[in-house]
Design a protein around this motif. Structure first.
Motif: not given
Length: 64
Positions: A1-4
């Motif tokens: 996942m690139d962005h939380i």
């Protein structure tokens, strides 16, 4: 996942209400709703990708 993504309590409540409604539209089947959401997001991403400016000079021209 690139962005939380971090949500505040108001955003979380809003998202939960939308999710509950979407699952209800799928007769309570959360997995079916999730699969449809993934497909819909994929279609939206393809459309966004098609709109991406391909060269920096194009980007500058679009901003002027």
């Amino acid at each position: 996942m690139d962005h939380i993504v971090t949500l505040d309590s108001r955003q979380e409540a809003t998202l939960q209400a939308i999710a509950d409604k979407f699952i209800a539209q799928h007769k309570g089947d959360a997995v079916k709703a999730l699969k449809e959401m993934i497909v819909l997001n994929g279609h939206l991403q393809e459309r966004l990708d098609a709109l991406v400016v391909t060269t920096p000079s194009d980007a500058l021209g679009a901003q002027r």
